[in-house]
Design an enzyme around this catalytic site. Structure first.
Site, PDB file in Angstrom:
ATOM      1  N   SER A  37      35.647  50.847  37.212  1.00  0.00           N
ATOM      2  CA  SER A  37      35.662  50.220  38.536  1.00  0.00           C
ATOM      3  C   SER A  37      35.283  51.276  39.558  1.00  0.00           C
ATOM      4  O   SER A  37      35.602  52.460  39.389  1.00  0.00           O
ATOM      5  CB  SER A  37      37.049  49.659  38.857  1.00  0.00           C
ATOM      6  OG  SER A  37      37.159  49.317  40.236  1.00  0.00           O
TER       7      SER A  37
ATOM      8  N   TYR B 299      46.039  51.256  39.512  1.00  0.00           N
ATOM      9  CA  TYR B 299      44.833  50.669  38.923  1.00  0.00           C
ATOM     10  C   TYR B 299      43.668  51.651  39.021  1.00  0.00           C
ATOM     11  O   TYR B 299      42.944  51.876  38.041  1.00  0.00           O
ATOM     12  CB  TYR B 299      44.494  49.366  39.635  1.00  0.00           C
ATOM     13  CG  TYR B 299      43.195  48.738  39.195  1.00  0.00           C
ATOM     14  CD1 TYR B 299      43.103  48.067  37.978  1.00  0.00           C
ATOM     15  CD2 TYR B 299      42.056  48.823  39.989  1.00  0.00           C
ATOM     16  CE1 TYR B 299      41.895  47.493  37.565  1.00  0.00           C
ATOM     17  CE2 TYR B 299      40.856  48.256  39.597  1.00  0.00           C
ATOM     18  CZ  TYR B 299      40.784  47.592  38.386  1.00  0.00           C
ATOM     19  OH  TYR B 299      39.592  47.026  37.989  1.00  0.00           O
TER      20      TYR B 299
END
Length: 266
Positions: free
Chosen positions: A147, A160
């Site tokens: 990501s 995350y």
């Protein structure tokens, strides 16, 4: 997508977490390109099919489940040519809930372990099982789903983001370790994407709180934040994965490719 140019016909591709979200689109693109796609997901039953793709039930955090999944794929198809390590989770959480209004949105061990178990431990376990087979074959491609937040950091998503930073580090190191044996390792890092159906109202509420806004104010000005001026399409991630999985990308390993429309902090 033209099948012949990518030459993915009859390649065996495992996509974890492929029953929904980005993984589902990646799996569909690979199938359209001619690959034999295996949906490895906790929500499917082994031996079932999903839109023409073979399913194997798999808990990526359980070594026995992962090894059984890899063995089942080799038993059925004879090889593992492509692994898309896509399974991942996100719970927006603040390091400290400074305002003290929503303590449930402060990072705790349960949420921390949940994200790291799937996004880091699970990624490692599946990559290891696939790599063992690929090294025996003398060829294969592992594509890890990262990501943009793993490179930039993200308000309300520190844990995350940290898991995705780990994905990038794994990709660099594994690329150096196993590329000499014919196995490439690359990663794809999407940023703001079109709706997947996985971003529930509860998720939106949590993310909005961590950023000090209301849910309706999240990501409303794409032209300001993304040079291309729009969210990414899920199939655009799939097309990128298909290219990286092919021999057309045969000199690419140990790196992460952004699929972000040019978005950055700069």
């Amino acid at each position: 997508m033209e099948k012949q140019w990518l030459e993915l016909e009859d390649k065996v591709a495992i996509v974890t977490g492929a029953a929904s979200g980005i993984g589902k689109h990646v799996a569909e693109v690979l199938k359209a390109a001619g690959a034999k796609v295996v949906v490895a997901d906790l929500t499917v039953e082994t031996g079932a099919t999903l839109e023409g793709m073979y399913c194997v039930k798999c808990d990526v955090t359980d070594p026995e489940s992962v090894n059984a999944m890899a063995a089942a794929v080799v038993d059925k198809f004879g090889s593992i040519d492509i692994l898309v390590n896509n399974a991942g989770v996100n719970r927006p959480r603040l390091l400290v809930d400074v305002e003290g209004k929503r303590p449930e949105y402060e990072l705790n061990l349960k949420d921390f372990d949940f994200m790291f178990n799937i996004n880091v431990k699970g990624l490692f376990l599946v990559a290891q099982a696939a790599a063992r087979q690929m090294i025996k074959q003398g060829k294969g491609v592992i594509i890890n789903m990262s990501s943009a937040s793993g490179k930039e950091g993200s308000v309300g998503q520190s844990a995350y983001s940290a898991t995705k930073g780990a994905v990038d580090s794994f990709t660099r190191s594994w690329g150096k370790e196993i590329s000499p044996y014919g196995v490439r390792v690359v990663a794809v890092a999407p940023d703001i994407m079109e709706v997947t159906g996985l971003r529930t109202p509860a998720y939106e509420e949590a993310l909005a709180y961590t950023r000090g806004v209301t849910p309706d104010k999240l990501n409303t000005n794409y032209k300001k934040s993304i040079p291309i001026g729009r969210p990414g399409k899920l199939d655009e991630v799939g097309w990128t994965v298909a290219f990286l999985a092919s021999d057309r990308a045969g000199y690419i390993t140990g790196t992460t490719l952004n699929v972000s429309g040019g978005k950055s902090r700069g």
